[in-house]
Design a protein around this motif. Structure first.
Motif, PDB file in Angstrom:
ATOM      1  N   SER A  43     -86.814  95.676 -50.295  1.00 60.32           N
ATOM      2  CA  SER A  43     -87.888  95.830 -49.317  1.00 60.32           C
ATOM      3  C   SER A  43     -88.498  94.467 -49.031  1.00 60.32           C
ATOM      4  O   SER A  43     -88.842  93.722 -49.946  1.00 60.32           O
ATOM      5  N   SER A  50     -92.638 102.921 -46.290  1.00 62.73           N
ATOM      6  CA  SER A  50     -91.471 102.121 -45.922  1.00 62.73           C
ATOM      7  C   SER A  50     -90.209 102.896 -46.256  1.00 62.73           C
ATOM      8  O   SER A  50     -90.271 103.980 -46.848  1.00 62.73           O
ATOM      9  N   TYR A  52     -88.246 102.085 -48.501  1.00 64.17           N
ATOM     10  CA  TYR A  52     -88.185 102.076 -49.969  1.00 64.17           C
ATOM     11  C   TYR A  52     -88.990 103.239 -50.547  1.00 64.17           C
ATOM     12  O   TYR A  52     -88.497 104.005 -51.381  1.00 64.17           O
TER      13      TYR A  52
END
Length: 123
Positions: A43, A50, A52
């Protein structure tokens, strides 16, 4: 689906599409590297929401290599400490030109290393 084709694509292309979890409808283009015939990504933005963090909630997703889409499972690799230097070197070697250099040097910092994920292609 052929994992070798995906690995070749990732080795030879700088931007690969990823779709995290089942909730997202679009692919996000990110950097990925290949180490020991395995696929890794980190990331960059470290945002609360996100790709991630989406994978932490739901490890299923997809990567897009050109026109081919591969179903994946995202995991935090158990052997990350053993692989960290090789992943760093893969980023530095792959993203080593022009405007990519500051980012490749940044993505090997500890805060990004802590957000490393492995993508396992479902065969």
């Amino acid at each position: 689906m052929n994992k070798d084709n995906a690995l070749h694509y990732i080795k030879t292309n700088t931007i690969i599409g990823v779709k995290a979890g089942q909730q997202r409808s679009e692919f996000l283009e990110i950097w990925m590297v290949e180490v020991r015939n395995r696929i890794f990504a980190r990331s960059w933005g470290l945002a609360e929401r996100s790709w991630y963090t989406a994978f932490l909630e739901d490890p299923s997703g997809e990567i897009r290599c050109g026109e081919v889409i591969y179903p994946i499972k995202a995991v935090i690799p158990e052997d990350i400490n053993d692989l960290a230097n090789e992943i760093n070197q893969a980023y530095l070697a792959k993203y080593n030109t022009g405007h990519n250099i500051p980012y490749s040097q940044g993505i090997i910092r500890e805060k990004h290393m802590a957000k490393t994920m492995e993508f396992i292609i479902w065969d």
